[in-house]
Design an enzyme around this catalytic site. Structure first.
Site, PDB file in Angstrom:
ATOM      1  N   HIS A  61       3.604 -28.544  15.661  1.00 50.79           N
ATOM      2  CA  HIS A  61       3.628 -29.266  16.930  1.00 50.79           C
ATOM      3  C   HIS A  61       3.648 -30.760  16.662  1.00 50.79           C
TER       4      HIS A  61
ATOM      5  N   ILE B 164      37.091 -25.517  18.948  1.00 49.42           N
ATOM      6  CA  ILE B 164      37.865 -26.721  18.595  1.00 49.42           C
ATOM      7  C   ILE B 164      38.058 -27.613  19.823  1.00 49.42           C
TER       8      ILE B 164
ATOM      9  N   GLU C  24      41.580 -24.205  30.459  1.00 51.55           N
ATOM     10  CA  GLU C  24      41.197 -22.933  29.817  1.00 51.55           C
ATOM     11  C   GLU C  24      41.542 -21.788  30.761  1.00 51.55           C
TER      12      GLU C  24
ATOM     13  N   GLU D   5      34.689 -29.330  20.583  1.00 50.83           N
ATOM     14  CA  GLU D   5      34.234 -30.306  19.573  1.00 50.83           C
ATOM     15  C   GLU D   5      35.163 -31.524  19.530  1.00 50.83           C
TER      16      GLU D   5
ATOM     17  N   ASP E 114      38.940 -15.709   6.684  1.00 48.26           N
ATOM     18  CA  ASP E 114      39.750 -15.775   7.905  1.00 48.26           C
ATOM     19  C   ASP E 114      40.951 -14.834   7.871  1.00 48.26           C
TER      20      ASP E 114
ATOM     21  N   GLY F 188      43.365 -21.059  19.218  1.00 44.21           N
ATOM     22  CA  GLY F 188      43.031 -20.077  18.188  1.00 44.21           C
ATOM     23  C   GLY F 188      43.796 -20.297  16.889  1.00 44.21           C
TER      24      GLY F 188
ATOM     25  N   CYS G  34      38.185 -25.587   5.862  1.00 43.88           N
ATOM     26  CA  CYS G  34      36.832 -26.042   6.161  1.00 43.88           C
ATOM     27  C   CYS G  34      36.609 -27.473   5.681  1.00 43.88           C
TER      28      CYS G  34
ATOM     29  N   ALA H 198      33.210 -20.298   8.286  1.00 42.79           N
ATOM     30  CA  ALA H 198      33.080 -20.548   6.859  1.00 42.79           C
ATOM     31  C   ALA H 198      31.961 -19.709   6.242  1.00 42.79           C
ATOM     32  N   HIS H 199      30.826 -19.597   6.951  1.00 46.54           N
ATOM     33  CA  HIS H 199      29.692 -18.868   6.362  1.00 46.54           C
ATOM     34  C   HIS H 199      29.951 -17.372   6.338  1.00 46.54           C
TER      35      HIS H 199
HETATM   36  P1  FAD Z   1      40.501 -21.410   4.321  1.00 42.62           P
HETATM   37  O1  FAD Z   1      39.393 -22.376   4.389  1.00 42.62           O
HETATM   38  O2  FAD Z   1      41.576 -21.504   5.337  1.00 42.62           O
HETATM   39  O3  FAD Z   1      41.115 -21.553   2.864  1.00 42.62           O
HETATM   40  C1  FAD Z   1      42.269 -20.899   2.467  1.00 42.62           C
HETATM   41  C2  FAD Z   1      42.896 -21.645   1.333  1.00 42.62           C
HETATM   42  O4  FAD Z   1      43.974 -20.868   0.824  1.00 42.62           O
HETATM   43  C3  FAD Z   1      43.513 -22.986   1.733  1.00 42.62           C
HETATM   44  O5  FAD Z   1      43.041 -23.988   0.867  1.00 42.62           O
HETATM   45  C4  FAD Z   1      45.011 -22.783   1.574  1.00 42.62           C
HETATM   46  O6  FAD Z   1      45.677 -23.965   1.145  1.00 42.62           O
HETATM   47  C5  FAD Z   1      45.061 -21.716   0.494  1.00 42.62           C
HETATM   48  N1  FAD Z   1      46.262 -20.888   0.495  1.00 42.62           N
HETATM   49  C6  FAD Z   1      46.817 -20.232   1.555  1.00 42.62           C
HETATM   50  N2  FAD Z   1      47.879 -19.503   1.137  1.00 42.62           N
HETATM   51  C7  FAD Z   1      47.983 -19.702  -0.194  1.00 42.62           C
HETATM   52  C8  FAD Z   1      48.852 -19.200  -1.197  1.00 42.62           C
HETATM   53  N3  FAD Z   1      49.827 -18.328  -0.920  1.00 42.62           N
HETATM   54  N4  FAD Z   1      48.662 -19.615  -2.464  1.00 42.62           N
HETATM   55  C9  FAD Z   1      47.674 -20.486  -2.777  1.00 42.62           C
HETATM   56  N5  FAD Z   1      46.821 -20.981  -1.884  1.00 42.62           N
HETATM   57  C10 FAD Z   1      46.964 -20.579  -0.618  1.00 42.62           C
HETATM   58  N6  FAD Z   1      33.736 -22.809  10.564  1.00 42.62           N
HETATM   59  C11 FAD Z   1      32.397 -22.889  10.538  1.00 42.62           C
HETATM   60  O7  FAD Z   1      31.740 -21.960  10.058  1.00 42.62           O
HETATM   61  N7  FAD Z   1      31.740 -23.993  11.003  1.00 42.62           N
HETATM   62  C12 FAD Z   1      32.406 -25.045  11.530  1.00 42.62           C
HETATM   63  O8  FAD Z   1      31.788 -26.029  11.943  1.00 42.62           O
HETATM   64  C13 FAD Z   1      33.819 -24.987  11.592  1.00 42.62           C
HETATM   65  N8  FAD Z   1      34.524 -26.014  12.099  1.00 42.62           N
HETATM   66  C14 FAD Z   1      35.885 -25.940  12.116  1.00 42.62           C
HETATM   67  C15 FAD Z   1      36.586 -26.999  12.674  1.00 42.62           C
HETATM   68  C16 FAD Z   1      37.962 -26.962  12.716  1.00 42.62           C
HETATM   69  C17 FAD Z   1      38.718 -28.134  13.317  1.00 42.62           C
HETATM   70  C18 FAD Z   1      38.658 -25.847  12.172  1.00 42.62           C
HETATM   71  C19 FAD Z   1      40.163 -25.802  12.169  1.00 42.62           C
HETATM   72  C20 FAD Z   1      37.975 -24.790  11.628  1.00 42.62           C
HETATM   73  C21 FAD Z   1      36.567 -24.815  11.604  1.00 42.62           C
HETATM   74  N9  FAD Z   1      35.824 -23.752  11.096  1.00 42.62           N
HETATM   75  C22 FAD Z   1      34.459 -23.828  11.080  1.00 42.62           C
HETATM   76  C23 FAD Z   1      36.468 -22.537  10.567  1.00 42.62           C
HETATM   77  C24 FAD Z   1      36.496 -22.575   9.020  1.00 42.62           C
HETATM   78  O9  FAD Z   1      37.194 -23.719   8.613  1.00 42.62           O
HETATM   79  C25 FAD Z   1      37.161 -21.317   8.486  1.00 42.62           C
HETATM   80  O10 FAD Z   1      36.523 -20.167   9.027  1.00 42.62           O
HETATM   81  C26 FAD Z   1      37.029 -21.256   6.966  1.00 42.62           C
HETATM   82  O11 FAD Z   1      37.649 -22.378   6.374  1.00 42.62           O
HETATM   83  C27 FAD Z   1      37.661 -19.981   6.418  1.00 42.62           C
HETATM   84  O12 FAD Z   1      37.555 -19.972   5.034  1.00 42.62           O
HETATM   85  P2  FAD Z   1      38.599 -19.197   4.115  1.00 42.62           P
HETATM   86  O13 FAD Z   1      38.142 -19.429   2.730  1.00 42.62           O
HETATM   87  O14 FAD Z   1      38.769 -17.808   4.595  1.00 42.62           O
HETATM   88  O15 FAD Z   1      40.002 -19.901   4.362  1.00 42.62           O
HETATM   89  P1  NAI Z   2      38.965 -20.140  20.054  1.00 44.60           P
HETATM   90  O1  NAI Z   2      39.464 -18.760  19.955  1.00 44.60           O
HETATM   91  O2  NAI Z   2      37.553 -20.435  19.753  1.00 44.60           O
HETATM   92  O3  NAI Z   2      39.253 -20.700  21.524  1.00 44.60           O
HETATM   93  C1  NAI Z   2      40.537 -20.731  22.071  1.00 44.60           C
HETATM   94  C2  NAI Z   2      40.421 -20.817  23.578  1.00 44.60           C
HETATM   95  O4  NAI Z   2      41.721 -21.054  24.098  1.00 44.60           O
HETATM   96  C3  NAI Z   2      39.899 -19.531  24.217  1.00 44.60           C
HETATM   97  O5  NAI Z   2      38.825 -19.842  25.062  1.00 44.60           O
HETATM   98  C4  NAI Z   2      41.118 -18.997  24.967  1.00 44.60           C
HETATM   99  O6  NAI Z   2      40.742 -18.318  26.141  1.00 44.60           O
HETATM  100  C5  NAI Z   2      41.886 -20.277  25.272  1.00 44.60           C
HETATM  101  N1  NAI Z   2      43.327 -20.103  25.462  1.00 44.60           N
HETATM  102  C6  NAI Z   2      44.181 -19.396  24.682  1.00 44.60           C
HETATM  103  N2  NAI Z   2      45.452 -19.504  25.156  1.00 44.60           N
HETATM  104  C7  NAI Z   2      45.403 -20.298  26.272  1.00 44.60           C
HETATM  105  C8  NAI Z   2      46.382 -20.778  27.205  1.00 44.60           C
HETATM  106  N3  NAI Z   2      47.676 -20.490  27.076  1.00 44.60           N
HETATM  107  N4  NAI Z   2      45.981 -21.582  28.227  1.00 44.60           N
HETATM  108  C9  NAI Z   2      44.664 -21.896  28.360  1.00 44.60           C
HETATM  109  N5  NAI Z   2      43.687 -21.469  27.489  1.00 44.60           N
HETATM  110  C10 NAI Z   2      44.055 -20.682  26.460  1.00 44.60           C
HETATM  111  O7  NAI Z   2      39.950 -21.001  19.134  1.00 44.60           O
HETATM  112  P2  NAI Z   2      39.888 -22.502  18.612  1.00 44.60           P
HETATM  113  O8  NAI Z   2      38.981 -23.326  19.446  1.00 44.60           O
HETATM  114  O9  NAI Z   2      41.295 -22.916  18.432  1.00 44.60           O
HETATM  115  O10 NAI Z   2      39.217 -22.334  17.191  1.00 44.60           O
HETATM  116  C11 NAI Z   2      39.770 -21.436  16.217  1.00 44.60           C
HETATM  117  C12 NAI Z   2      38.689 -20.880  15.373  1.00 44.60           C
HETATM  118  O11 NAI Z   2      38.204 -21.864  14.468  1.00 44.60           O
HETATM  119  C13 NAI Z   2      37.454 -20.449  16.168  1.00 44.60           C
HETATM  120  O12 NAI Z   2      37.584 -19.140  16.653  1.00 44.60           O
HETATM  121  C14 NAI Z   2      36.375 -20.545  15.177  1.00 44.60           C
HETATM  122  O13 NAI Z   2      36.314 -19.331  14.492  1.00 44.60           O
HETATM  123  C15 NAI Z   2      36.831 -21.647  14.249  1.00 44.60           C
HETATM  124  N6  NAI Z   2      36.067 -22.864  14.536  1.00 44.60           N
HETATM  125  C16 NAI Z   2      34.729 -22.837  14.413  1.00 44.60           C
HETATM  126  C17 NAI Z   2      33.982 -23.947  14.697  1.00 44.60           C
HETATM  127  C18 NAI Z   2      32.527 -23.872  14.565  1.00 44.60           C
HETATM  128  O14 NAI Z   2      32.030 -22.896  14.015  1.00 44.60           O
HETATM  129  N7  NAI Z   2      31.797 -24.876  14.999  1.00 44.60           N
HETATM  130  C19 NAI Z   2      34.593 -25.201  15.114  1.00 44.60           C
HETATM  131  C20 NAI Z   2      36.009 -25.110  15.243  1.00 44.60           C
HETATM  132  C21 NAI Z   2      36.698 -23.978  14.944  1.00 44.60           C
END
Ligand code: FAD
Ligand code: NAI
Length: 463
Positions: free
Chosen positions: A442, A183, A202, A186, A310, A269, A41, A318-319
């Protein structure tokens, strides 16, 4: 030294759990393999992507919309390096905040790769060696990592993951994005706003498939206006690197399509991080998708070992991870920890943003509800028109028999903030009538939501 709780992973799930545990009097350690706390995150996810979305929205807005306000933006330019520097600064500042909270709550920080050696023992391997920590309980919060395509490896140069795409040093000429999920939309938006020709491929028939079709169609049109191109119902079958970038072959029904671009973002994903954790040896069971199985108290198949975020099933947000963290720790001390999975908001931070909570209209109907649906276009909202944010709509879905709000979707500027009202309403078991009769200031965009609630009760006002 023996701890009451060892948390493995310091993302939003892990660090929140550590704070809550310490506050409840548990002697707590947090093991994180990276020097910086904050997880996906903070380091490569929510926060850096939102920093880039903000910078590029300002730039794009200055180019496209300032003129209408009588502001000249002649000579406008974008320094991608400066934008990235700002983003890195935002991440550093937030990481310092987490360090502060760990210290304030007396949480022991351990840097290294954690592995469950026994149900009450975590082995930590780092550059400086190996150590064994003992604990009454272990919480796995190791999060997730990017999933790739079976026929194409990430190389960080041409074939990019989201981790790479939030750190590009310049805007590429062209980019193909596979996946129109959060992803893809965004990060596709970030680079399209800077002039990159972005094509999103997609395989489902629509983008952002967690939303109702009327919302995603409107969103798609707005994104197309910003230059993004979409190929839906298109399945990428193979890919090869070329001299200038990458070439993809895809199938759309009977047709074969080819796409070429300088960069490829694979956004199909994420998968749970369980490799090397010692789950199998410890007897911690995984489900068919590789997520750690948990019970209603977030306890795994092994007593005393818990998992959240996750790495367990459910939306990867994250939330959601944070809420599970609090609830799991409460359960550990005998408190009634719970998470309302029916009221988790989900936002995609495109421009305009799109936010949802609860059931979509399609899901509500499928579940057998007779629904009252209210839709209000922001074109009819004074604040939206005055601010130049009239694109989009608010939609409230209620159960006709009880009036209870089942869900809502908002496509608008600041939808991420507006949705909070519906989340709270649903949490308190509120009805569309409650929302309609609640006084909203308003002129505000929130009045649009109130109007949608009016319409959902069958008594529309300003439409
Ligand atoms: P993580 O944040 O993945 O944290 C896991 C931690 O564990 C990491 O720091 C990792 O280094 C550590 N770790 C892993 N294995 C080990 C090990 N064996 N020993 C020690 N440490 C280890 N979510 C939202 O709600 N809003 C958003 O806007 C949003 N935007 C996103 C944008 C992108 C580009 C991406 C990729 C994700 C986004 N997400 C968003 C998803 C969000 O980041 C995740 O859902 C969230 O971080 C999950 O939290 P977590 O604590 O479960 O795991
Ligand atoms: P996603 O699961 O949201 O979307 C992946 C998309 O790829 C799907 O629509 C799927 O149908 C498509 N797809 C899969 N395989 C394909 C293929 N071979 N060819 C064409 N399309 C294909 O996954 P994404 O965007 O990678 O994000 C991962 C996760 O990270 C999200 O599920 C979300 O939980 C988290 N995230 C959250 C954000 C937020 O809350 N604003 C921002 C970014 C990520």
């Amino acid at each position: 030294m023996e701890f009451d709780l060892i948390v493995i992973g310091a993302g939003p799930g892990g660090y929140t759990a550590a704070i809550k545990a310490a506050q409840l009097g548990m002697k707590t350690a947090i093991v994180e393999k990276d020097e910086t706390l904050g997880g996906t995150c903070l380091k490569v996810g929510c926060i850096p992507s939102k920093a880039l979305l903000t910078s590029t929205e300002l730039y794009y807005g200055a180019r496209r919309h300032f003129g209408a306000h009588g502001i000249s933006a002649d000579g406008l330019s974008m320094d991608v390096g400066a934008m990235m520097k700002r983003k890195d600064g935002v991440v550093r500042k937030m990481a310092r905040g987490i360090d502060y909270l760990m210290n304030k709550n007396g949480i022991e920080r351990v840097v290294g790769l954690g592995r469950i050696a026994r149900p009450n023992e975590v082995e930590v391997i780092s550059d400086t060696g190996q150590q064994c920590l003992k604990a009454k309980r272990i919480l796995i919060a190791t999060g997730s990592r990017v999933a790739g395509l079976p026929f194409l490896e990430f190389d960080g140069e041409t074939v990019l993951s989201s981790d790479d795409t939030v750190a590009l040093s310049q805007a590429p000429e062209s980019m193909v994005v596979i996946g129109a999920g959060a992803i893809g939309l965004e990060l596709g938006s970030v680079w399209a706003r800077l002039g990159t020709a972005v094509t999103v491929v997609e395989f489902l028939p629509r983008i952002a498939s967690t939303f109702d079709e009327d919302i995603t169609q409107a969103l798609q049109k707005l994104l197309q206006r910003q230059g993004l191109k979409f190929h839906l119902g298109t399945y990428v079958e193979s890919a090869e690197k070329t001299e200038g970038g990458v070439k993809l072959t895809a199938a759309k029904g009977d047709k074969k399509l080819e796409f070429e671009a300088e960069k490829l973002l694979v956004a199909v994903g994420r998968k749970p991080n369980t490799e090397g954790l010692g789950t199998a040896e410890a007897g911690v069971e995984l489900d068919e998708r590789g997520c750690i199985k948990i019970d209603v108290e977030w306890q795994t198949s092994v007593s005393g070992i818990y998992a959240i975020g996750d790495v367990v099933a459910g939306p990867m947000l994250a939330h959601k991870a944070e809420q599970e963290a609090i609830a799991a720790v409460e359960c550990m001390v005998g408190q009634p920890g719970s998470v309302n999975y029916d009221a988790i908001p989900w936002v995609i931070y495109t421009s305009p943003e799109v936010a949802t909570v609860g059931l979509t209209e399609a899901e509500a109907v499928e579940k057998g509800h007779e629904v009252g649906v209210g839709v209000f276009p922001f074109q009819a909202n004074g604040r939206a028109v005055a601010s130049g944010h009239a694109d989009g709509l608010a939609k409230v879905i209620a159960d006709k028999a009880t009036g209870l709000v089942l869900g809502a979707q908002i496509l608008s500027a600041n939808a991420s903030e507006l949705i909070a009202e519906v989340v709270l309403l649903m949490e308190l078991g509120g009805s569309a009538r409650d929302m309609a009769r609640t006084i909203h200031a308003h002129p505000t965009m929130s009045e649009g939501l109130r109007e949608a609630a009016h319409a959902a009760t069958g008594e529309p006002l300003h439409i």
